[in-house]
Design a protein around this motif. Structure first.
Motif, PDB file in Angstrom:
ATOM      1  N   GLU A 191       0.831  -1.207   0.000  1.00  0.00           N
ATOM      2  CA  GLU A 191       0.000   0.000   0.000  1.00  0.00           C
ATOM      3  C   GLU A 191       0.862   1.253   0.000  1.00  0.00           C
ATOM      4  O   GLU A 191       0.591   2.215  -0.734  1.00  0.00           O
ATOM      5  CB  GLU A 191      -0.912  -0.020   1.227  1.00  0.00           C
ATOM      6  N   GLY A 192       1.910   1.254   0.818  1.00  0.00           N
ATOM      7  CA  GLY A 192       2.809   2.402   0.887  1.00  0.00           C
ATOM      8  C   GLY A 192       3.509   2.672  -0.440  1.00  0.00           C
ATOM      9  O   GLY A 192       3.665   3.834  -0.853  1.00  0.00           O
ATOM     10  N   TRP A 193       3.903   1.611  -1.125  1.00  0.00           N
ATOM     11  CA  TRP A 193       4.590   1.764  -2.419  1.00  0.00           C
ATOM     12  C   TRP A 193       3.639   2.369  -3.448  1.00  0.00           C
ATOM     13  O   TRP A 193       4.014   3.275  -4.208  1.00  0.00           O
ATOM     14  CB  TRP A 193       5.091   0.403  -2.890  1.00  0.00           C
ATOM     15  N   LEU A 194       2.415   1.871  -3.489  1.00  0.00           N
ATOM     16  CA  LEU A 194       1.445   2.382  -4.455  1.00  0.00           C
ATOM     17  C   LEU A 194       1.131   3.851  -4.198  1.00  0.00           C
ATOM     18  O   LEU A 194       1.017   4.643  -5.140  1.00  0.00           O
ATOM     19  CB  LEU A 194       0.165   1.551  -4.406  1.00  0.00           C
ATOM     20  N   GLU A 195       1.003   4.218  -2.932  1.00  0.00           N
ATOM     21  CA  GLU A 195       0.746   5.623  -2.606  1.00  0.00           C
ATOM     22  C   GLU A 195       1.927   6.498  -3.015  1.00  0.00           C
ATOM     23  O   GLU A 195       1.747   7.579  -3.592  1.00  0.00           O
ATOM     24  CB  GLU A 195       0.474   5.770  -1.107  1.00  0.00           C
ATOM     25  N   ALA A 196       3.140   6.018  -2.720  1.00  0.00           N
ATOM     26  CA  ALA A 196       4.335   6.804  -3.047  1.00  0.00           C
ATOM     27  C   ALA A 196       4.506   6.989  -4.547  1.00  0.00           C
ATOM     28  O   ALA A 196       5.099   7.980  -4.994  1.00  0.00           O
ATOM     29  CB  ALA A 196       5.577   6.130  -2.447  1.00  0.00           C
ATOM     30  N   HIS A 197       3.979   6.050  -5.333  1.00  0.00           N
ATOM     31  CA  HIS A 197       4.124   6.130  -6.789  1.00  0.00           C
ATOM     32  C   HIS A 197       2.834   6.646  -7.441  1.00  0.00           C
ATOM     33  O   HIS A 197       2.636   6.460  -8.653  1.00  0.00           O
ATOM     34  CB  HIS A 197       4.493   4.760  -7.374  1.00  0.00           C
ATOM     35  N   HIS A 198       1.993   7.287  -6.639  1.00  0.00           N
ATOM     36  CA  HIS A 198       0.777   7.929  -7.147  1.00  0.00           C
ATOM     37  C   HIS A 198      -0.124   6.946  -7.884  1.00  0.00           C
ATOM     38  O   HIS A 198      -0.718   7.270  -8.930  1.00  0.00           O
ATOM     39  CB  HIS A 198       1.136   9.109  -8.069  1.00  0.00           C
ATOM     40  N   ILE A 225      -4.932   0.593  -5.068  1.00  0.00           N
ATOM     41  CA  ILE A 225      -4.864   0.033  -3.710  1.00  0.00           C
ATOM     42  C   ILE A 225      -6.020  -0.925  -3.430  1.00  0.00           C
ATOM     43  O   ILE A 225      -5.800  -2.043  -2.929  1.00  0.00           O
ATOM     44  CB  ILE A 225      -4.799   1.169  -2.665  1.00  0.00           C
ATOM     45  N   PRO A 226      -7.294  -0.574  -3.729  1.00  0.00           N
ATOM     46  CA  PRO A 226      -8.386  -1.539  -3.477  1.00  0.00           C
ATOM     47  C   PRO A 226      -8.211  -2.840  -4.257  1.00  0.00           C
ATOM     48  O   PRO A 226      -8.509  -3.924  -3.734  1.00  0.00           O
ATOM     49  CB  PRO A 226      -9.641  -0.778  -3.929  1.00  0.00           C
ATOM     50  N   GLU A 227      -7.724  -2.741  -5.497  1.00  0.00           N
ATOM     51  CA  GLU A 227      -7.534  -3.950  -6.310  1.00  0.00           C
ATOM     52  C   GLU A 227      -6.418  -4.820  -5.739  1.00  0.00           C
ATOM     53  O   GLU A 227      -6.545  -6.045  -5.646  1.00  0.00           O
ATOM     54  CB  GLU A 227      -7.221  -3.572  -7.760  1.00  0.00           C
ATOM     55  N   ALA A 228      -5.314  -4.184  -5.368  1.00  0.00           N
ATOM     56  CA  ALA A 228      -4.193  -4.945  -4.804  1.00  0.00           C
ATOM     57  C   ALA A 228      -4.610  -5.621  -3.499  1.00  0.00           C
ATOM     58  O   ALA A 228      -4.240  -6.776  -3.239  1.00  0.00           O
ATOM     59  CB  ALA A 228      -3.008  -4.012  -4.556  1.00  0.00           C
ATOM     60  N   LYS A 229      -5.387  -4.912  -2.701  1.00  0.00           N
ATOM     61  CA  LYS A 229      -5.833  -5.495  -1.433  1.00  0.00           C
ATOM     62  C   LYS A 229      -6.764  -6.674  -1.674  1.00  0.00           C
ATOM     63  O   LYS A 229      -6.684  -7.704  -0.982  1.00  0.00           O
ATOM     64  CB  LYS A 229      -6.540  -4.435  -0.587  1.00  0.00           C
ATOM     65  N   ARG A 230      -7.647  -6.544  -2.662  1.00  0.00           N
ATOM     66  CA  ARG A 230      -8.547  -7.648  -2.979  1.00  0.00           C
ATOM     67  C   ARG A 230      -7.751  -8.873  -3.434  1.00  0.00           C
ATOM     68  O   ARG A 230      -8.050 -10.009  -3.037  1.00  0.00           O
ATOM     69  CB  ARG A 230      -9.528  -7.210  -4.075  1.00  0.00           C
ATOM     70  N   LEU A 231      -6.712  -8.658  -4.238  1.00  0.00           N
ATOM     71  CA  LEU A 231      -5.863  -9.765  -4.687  1.00  0.00           C
ATOM     72  C   LEU A 231      -5.171 -10.446  -3.502  1.00  0.00           C
ATOM     73  O   LEU A 231      -5.138 -11.680  -3.400  1.00  0.00           O
ATOM     74  CB  LEU A 231      -4.813  -9.256  -5.674  1.00  0.00           C
ATOM     75  N   TRP A 232      -4.629  -9.626  -2.614  1.00  0.00           N
ATOM     76  CA  TRP A 232      -3.871 -10.182  -1.486  1.00  0.00           C
ATOM     77  C   TRP A 232      -4.784 -10.929  -0.521  1.00  0.00           C
ATOM     78  O   TRP A 232      -4.452 -12.022  -0.059  1.00  0.00           O
ATOM     79  CB  TRP A 232      -3.124  -9.059  -0.777  1.00  0.00           C
TER      80      TRP A 232
END
Length: 576
Positions: free
Chosen positions: A488-495, A500-507
């Motif tokens: 989540e932190g990486w995605l936020e840092a790279h705009h 984030i919701p999609e990555a969380k659903r995958l994880w």
């Protein structure tokens, strides 16, 4: 102008004047005498002088604060006490107790409760501990307190969990052995002198069947700390496991000689001696420990009885189990062993061996349950009532590991009976928090709906399963949460916040599938963060180069590829 003073000072009579030594000690003694005569104003002046002469001595401020408190000037007293804690000696715990008294007298009972708890935290066996506990009781019973105490208890529980998590005890005590391995391998990399973590990792390796690694870990600790008792115990048990009879005596010798003063350590030494077959030596340790324990702990009584029975000292075993029967919580255990003892004595059963673990002997039933759990034929599980009965029996009577396996098995079966069993399980008031957490995750996994009642710290709570956040699965393993938080932190840092919701659903999809497979594990978090990012970016059309991710996270491209393939397989099967 009166010149008598100057004449006296310069004349011959000056030799008859007695010099007075005015120092802090002098004024302290005067202050004490004034206090004894209840001359508070004079005592106040005297103690103020002690502060003038020794402005860095915290005791002087406490004495002065005490007089001000006696005179009813609680605010001024508090200012002095806070000055001591802030500027002179933050570890002067008694100041917390004095502050609690002052605030109680001022009618600020919540603040008084907070300070008395601070004192008990800082010095639980201190000079004022009994008075502090009595004050806490009065504040809660007579002045409607308890809110601060509840918050303090919760914070203490959380800090205990943090401390236990750091050295792996939390995972071991709750049967989360794979999680313990994952966590502790990282801990010892960061803290190479954390011997508690090394010893607990040794146990985690042992419980997960990695016996060679466990022995190497114990040897490593003993190379650096030859007298480390935990490592000596671990190594002795491993030598017994490998059947190395020729070196067992040497491994047992230091344990036979030592008697730690710490209860838990003494119990470990005694239990280790019993496990490796030195029952008479174990009994000697336990009997010596019993002389210091009043009343004796049930686990100690059973251990002493087991050692006596295993060394064929029947009368001693009978005496200890008879004491255990008096404890209502362990009456069934004591009565069972007394019956088995009578049978063994009458049959002269020299092969009877008693476990040192305080529990009903369920080895046969557990073996049956474990055999059932190895069978992947779900239809057979559903058709065979004996299999179901074994699963439900294991859920009720098994240890942490067995319960966890049964919970996962029921999540795989996922029919109405399995759901009902899990609902009943989470509502029991005699299960630990980790077992309840596993069951709640299983209910989320099978999409159970509606209300369940759970007992938390003696209080019943009603929760809606639909409202239980899917993130609850993160609580099972700190590495699972760490992978997500870093992703989540990486995605936020790279705009790339939109992903984030999609990555969380995958994880979460991957974790809930992995939950069903007890032998799967998450290894190095860097690999999984990179793998999750790679699959997320690729799935949602963001250009990504595997090699660049590998360089950024300092992992091998092949590791990211393997990880992303495992993630992709689960995602495809889930139709994502």
């Amino acid at each position: 102008m009166d010149t008598r003073h100057s004449r006296d000072k310069s004349g011959d009579r000056s030799s008859n004047v007695i010099a007075m030594n005015f120092d802090a000690t002098y004024f302290f003694e005067r202050g004490v005498r004034f206090l004894q005569r209840n001359e508070l104003s004079k005592a106040l002046r005297a103690f103020r002088k002690t502060v003038e002469y020794e402005p860095n001595n915290p005791v002087n401020y406490c004495n002065l604060a005490g007089v001000l408190s006696e005179m009813g000037d609680f605010q001024a007293s508090n200012e002095l006490l806070e000055h001591v804690l802030r500027e002179l000696d933050p570890n002067m715990a008694e100041c917390q107790f004095y502050l609690a008294n002052n605030y109680a007298n001022m009618g600020e009972y919540d603040t008084a409760e907070e300070y008395v708890l601070r004192y008990l935290d800082a010095d639980p066996d201190g000079e004022y501990a009994e008075d502090a506990e009595e004050m806490l009781g009065v504040l809660m019973d007579e002045f409607g307190g308890g809110r601060v105490f509840e918050k303090w208890q919760e914070e203490k529980r959380q800090s205990d969990v943090v401390a236990a998590t750091k050295d792996g005890r939390y995972f071991l005590e709750n049967g989360q052995f794979e999680a313990a391995v994952e966590w502790l391998e990282q801990v010892i990399q960061k803290e190479p002198e954390n011997y508690a973590a090394y010893n607990n990792l040794c146990l985690a390796y042992y419980y997960t069947g990695q016996h060679d690694k466990a022995l190497a870990m114990a040897d490593d600790v003993l190379y650096r700390q030859p007298d480390n008792i935990h490592a000596l115990c671990n190594r002795a048990i491993l030598i017994k496991h490998f059947g190395w009879a020729d070196v067992l005596e040497a491994a047992a010798e230091p344990l036979r000689k030592v008697f730690p003063l710490h209860y838990d350590l003494a119990m470990k030494v005694g239990t280790t001696l019993g496990i490796i077959g030195y029952h008479a030596d174990a009994l000697a340790k336990f009997r010596r420990l019993l002389r210091f324990m009043t009343p004796p702990e049930p686990v100690l009584l059973h251990a002493a009885a087991a050692a006596a029975a295993n060394s064929r000292q029947w009368a001693i075993a009978e005496r200890y189990w008879s004491q255990l029967v008096r404890d209502i919580d362990y009456r069934a255990v004591g009565e069972y062993y007394l019956r088995r003892l009578a049978e063994a004595r009458s049959a002269a059963d020299v092969d009877w061996r008693v476990s040192y673990q305080l529990d009903l002997p369920v080895e046969a039933q557990l073996a049956e349950v474990k055999d059932k759990l190895k069978d992947d034929d779900l239809d057979a599980w559903r058709r065979d009532p004996l299999v179901r009965a074994s699963l439900y029996w294991g859920l009720r009577h098994g240890n942490h590991e067995t319960r966890r396996r049964v919970i996962r098995a029921l999540a795989v079966v996922a029919d109405s009976d399995a759901e009902k069993a899990l609902r009943l399980f989470v509502g029991r008031n005699d299960i630990d928090a980790t077992s309840r957490l596993h069951a709640l995750v299983a209910l989320k996994r099978i999409n159970a709906q509606g209300t369940v009642h759970i007992n938390v710290n003696g209080e019943w709570q009603e929760i809606q399963l639909e409202e239980v956040d899917s993130n609850i699965i993160f609580e099972l393993n700190p590495n699972w949460r760490a992978v997500w938080e870093r992703t989540e932190g990486w995605l936020e840092a790279h705009h790339l916040g939109r992903l984030i919701p999609e990555a969380k659903r995958l994880w979460l999809t991957y974790l809930y599938d992995m939950f069903l497979h007890v032998n799967r594990r998450i290894g190095k978090t860097d690999i999984w963060v990179a793998g999750l990012l790679y699959i997320t970016l690729r799935y949602f059309g963001v250009p990504v180069v595997q090699r660049e991710l590998a360089e950024e996270f300092k992992v091998a491209p092949s590791s990211i590829r393997k990880c992303s393939l495992r993630l992709e397989q689960i995602l495809l099967s889930a139709g994502i």
